[in-house]
Design an enzyme around this catalytic site. Structure first.
Site, PDB file in Angstrom:
ATOM      1  N   LYS A   1      -6.651  -6.837 -27.251  1.00 58.47           N
ATOM      2  CA  LYS A   1      -7.452  -7.854 -26.583  1.00 58.47           C
ATOM      3  C   LYS A   1      -6.519  -8.890 -25.954  1.00 58.47           C
ATOM      4  O   LYS A   1      -5.519  -9.276 -26.562  1.00 58.47           O
ATOM      5  CB  LYS A   1      -8.380  -8.499 -27.611  1.00 58.47           C
ATOM      6  CG  LYS A   1      -9.401  -9.479 -27.043  1.00 58.47           C
ATOM      7  CD  LYS A   1     -10.314  -9.969 -28.162  1.00 58.47           C
ATOM      8  CE  LYS A   1     -11.394 -10.905 -27.673  1.00 58.47           C
ATOM      9  NZ  LYS A   1     -12.289 -11.316 -28.789  1.00 58.47           N
TER      10      LYS A   1
ATOM     11  N   SER B   1     -16.858 -10.936 -27.918  1.00 57.01           N
ATOM     12  CA  SER B   1     -15.968 -11.134 -26.782  1.00 57.01           C
ATOM     13  C   SER B   1     -14.947 -10.013 -26.580  1.00 57.01           C
ATOM     14  O   SER B   1     -14.227  -9.987 -25.591  1.00 57.01           O
ATOM     15  CB  SER B   1     -15.228 -12.469 -26.946  1.00 57.01           C
ATOM     16  OG  SER B   1     -14.457 -12.488 -28.137  1.00 57.01           O
TER      17      SER B   1
ATOM     18  N   SER C   1     -17.514 -10.749 -32.609  1.00 56.78           N
ATOM     19  CA  SER C   1     -16.873 -10.264 -31.390  1.00 56.78           C
ATOM     20  C   SER C   1     -16.130  -8.948 -31.513  1.00 56.78           C
ATOM     21  O   SER C   1     -15.666  -8.405 -30.515  1.00 56.78           O
ATOM     22  CB  SER C   1     -15.918 -11.331 -30.841  1.00 56.78           C
ATOM     23  OG  SER C   1     -16.632 -12.443 -30.364  1.00 56.78           O
TER      24      SER C   1
END
Length: 453
Positions: free
Chosen positions: A81, A156, A180
Site C-alpha cells: 500500500k 482504504s 481498511s
C-alpha cells in the site's frame, strides 16, 4: 470484468521455486505482464517497481540456485500500500501533498519482507491518506473493483485488494484503522487479516490514527495469510505501539483445530443486512456449526467514537492549514469535521478506549471466536462514492469492522459467497488478543469446508 483463470497461491509457488521448477524471474515477469494488462482498467498501482523487482527476482534466483533458500516468501512478488515507506521509491499516500515524496529509509515491515527474500513489485493505490473506505478519493484516480469495474474495491487498501484478486501480485500489505484491510478483502473476494494491535510494527507506515492503526496482509487464501503474518509479525522496540509478544508458528497451527465455542454478535452487526448477504452469512453459520462445540449469541461493549478524527486532524493540521488546496475536496471536508472535536471529548474517548480493550477480554471467557458479516452491504458504484457526503456515518460498509480496531482484536475477513450480481461477500471472524494462530486455524477449517461446498 471477468477474472481470468486460477491463480496459484504463495504456498504453491514457493514450493515450485524451492524445487527450481519455476524461477522468481518467471513469477515476477508474469505479475508485471499482468499489471501491464489489467492495471489500466483497475488502477490498483500508483508506482510499478519494474526494474528493481526484476533485479530482486534475479538476486533471489541466484541465491536459490546456490542452495540458499530463505523460506516461503523467497522470490515471491508482493505489493505494498502506498503509505508504506520504501527507500528511494515514491510513497505518496495517494495525495497531491506527497505526490513526489521519496523516503530515505524502508518501513520496518519492508525490512522484514526483504529479509524474507520477497520481491517488492510496486506501490498500490488507496484512499487519500487512508481516510475513508472507498479508494475513490485518490490523487491518482479511483480503484475499480475487479469483479465489476463500475464499483468500488473498498478502502482504504483498495488497490492492494484488487491487485491480489487479479493476480498482479501474490499478496499485499495494507493498513487497517477502521476496516481498511478487511472491507476491501470482502469486496474483492480475498482474505484480509487485521492482527492484534501491536502485533506488527507500524514504524515507517504513514499514520492515520495512532491509537487504532494496524498493518496486515491481503492474500488469496488463509494459508498464504499465515505465511505473510509469519514474515511481518515481531517486536520492534523503536515502535512505541508494538508489543513484545512471542511469535507462534502460524502455518503449523493451521491443522490444529478443536471444536470451538462460537459467539454470534447480532447487534448491530446483523442489522439492516443486504438480503443476499444475510443468506450467505446464514449458510456460513450452518457450516460453522459443524466446527462448533457451542454457538451462542453475545453482545460486545460499546466503543468510543471520538478517537480517530482528532488524531487524524492533529497529524494534518499544519499542512492542511498551510496548503488546503493540496487535499482533495472529500478529505478536506472530513478534516474540517475532525477539527471540530474538542480536547475533552478526545481525552474521554481515549480513556474509554483503554478500558474497552481490557473489558473485551472478558468476552473470551465464554467463547473462542466472534462471528459477524464483514460488511452489511455490497460495494456501491464509484459514481455513488464520488458523490457521497464525507460524513463517516455514511460509510455503512465500515460499520461492522470499525469496532474491532477499538477492541484491538485479531480479526479476519474470508470469502463466503457471492451476490446474484457476482459481487463477493465476506465473513468476519475475531479471536482474543494475540490468538492469531487459533484464529487462522479456525478460518482455515472454515475455508476448507466452504471450498468443498
Amino acid at each position: 470484468m471477468t477474472l481470468k483463470g486460477q491463480n496459484i497461491s504463495i504456498a504453491e509457488a514457493s514450493e515450485l521455486v524451492r524445487r527450481k521448477a519455476i524461477s522468481p524471474v518467471e513469477l515476477t515477469t508474469t505479475c508485471l505482464n499482468r499489471i501491464e494488462e489489467l492495471n489500466p482498467a483497475i488502477n490498483a498501482f500508483i508506482t510499478v517497481m519494474h526494474d528493481s523487482a526484476l533485479a530482486e527476482a534475479r538476486a533471489a534466483q541466484g541465491e536459490i540456485n546456490a542452495g540458499n533458500w530463505r523460506g516461503p516468501l523467497h522470490g515471491i512478488p508482493i505489493g505494498l500500500k502506498d503509505l508504506i515507506d520504501t527507500a528511494g521509491v515514491k510513497t505518496t499516500c495517494a495525495s497531491a501533498l506527497f505526490a513526489d515524496r521519496v523516503p530515505t529509509a524502508d518501513a520496518y515491515i519492508v525490512q522484514r519482507l526483504k529479509n524474507a527474500g520477497a520481491v517488492l513489485i510496486g506501490k498500490q493505490n488507496m484512499q487519500e491518506f487512508a481516510y475513508g473506505g472507498t479508494s475513490t478519493s485518490s490523487y491518482f484516480g479511483p480503484v475499480h473493483n475487479p469483479w465489476n469495474t463500475d464499483r468500488i474495491a473498498g478502502g482504504s487498501s483498495g488497490g492492494s485488494a484488487a491487485a491480489v484478486a487479479t493476480g498482479m501480485c501474490f499478496a499485499a500489505i495494507g493498513t487497517d484503522t477502521g476496516g481498511s484491510v478487511r472491507e476491501p478483502a470482502a469486496f474483492c473476494g480475498i482474505v484480509g487479516l487485521k492482527p492484534t494491535y501491536g502485533r506488527v510494527s507500524v514504524r515507517g507506515v504513514f499514520p492515520l490514527s495512532a491509537s487504532l492503526d494496524h498493518v496486515g496482509p491481503l492474500c488469496r487464501d488463509v494459508r498464504d495469510t499465515a505465511l505473510m503474518l509469519q514474515a511481518i509479525a515481531g517486536y520492534d522496540k523503536l515502535d512505541t505501539t508494538c508489543v513484545d509478544w512471542p511469535v507462534e508458528s502460524y502455518t503449523d497451527a493451521l491443522t490444529k483445530t478443536t471444536k470451538s465455542r462460537i459467539g454470534i454478535v447480532r447487534r448491530p452487526y446483523f442489522d439492516d443486512l443486504d438480503h443476499e448477504i444475510a443468506i450467505a452469512i446464514d449458510n456460513a453459520l450452518k457450516q460453522i456449526s459443524n466446527l462448533a462445540s457451542d454457538m451462542l449469541e453475545i453482545e460486545l461493549p460499546p466503543t468510543p467514537t471520538a478517537v480517530q478524527a482528532p488524531e487524524v486532524y492533529a497529524l494534518h493540521a499544519k499542512a492542511f492549514t498551510a496548503t488546503p488546496e493540496l487535499y482533495a475536496p472529500w478529505i478536506r471536508e472530513r478534516l474540517k469535521q475532525a477539527a471540530a472535536v474538542d480536547t475533552v471529548s478526545y481525552i474521554e474517548a481515549r480513556q474509554h478506549l483503554d478500558r474497552v480493550r481490557r473489558e473485551i477480554d472478558d468476552v473470551f471467557a465464554k467463547v473462542d471466536f466472534l462471528i459477524t458479516p464483514t460488511t452489511p452491504v455490497p460495494p456501491i458504484t464509484i459514481k455513488e462514492a464520488l458523490e457521497m457526503s464525507p460524513d463517516p456515518a455514511g460509510e455503512l460498509w465500515l460499520r461492522n469492522t470499525r469496532p474491532f480496531n477499538a477492541y484491538g482484536l485479531p480479526t479476519i475477513s474470508i470469502p463466503c459467497g457471492f451476490t446474484q450480481a457476482g459481487l463477493p461477500i465476506g465473513l468476519q471472524i475475531s479471536a482474543a488478543s494475540f490468538n492469531e494462530a487459533k484464529l487462522l486455524a479456525f478460518a482455515f477449517a472454515f475455508e476448507q469446508t466452504y471450498s468443498r461446498e
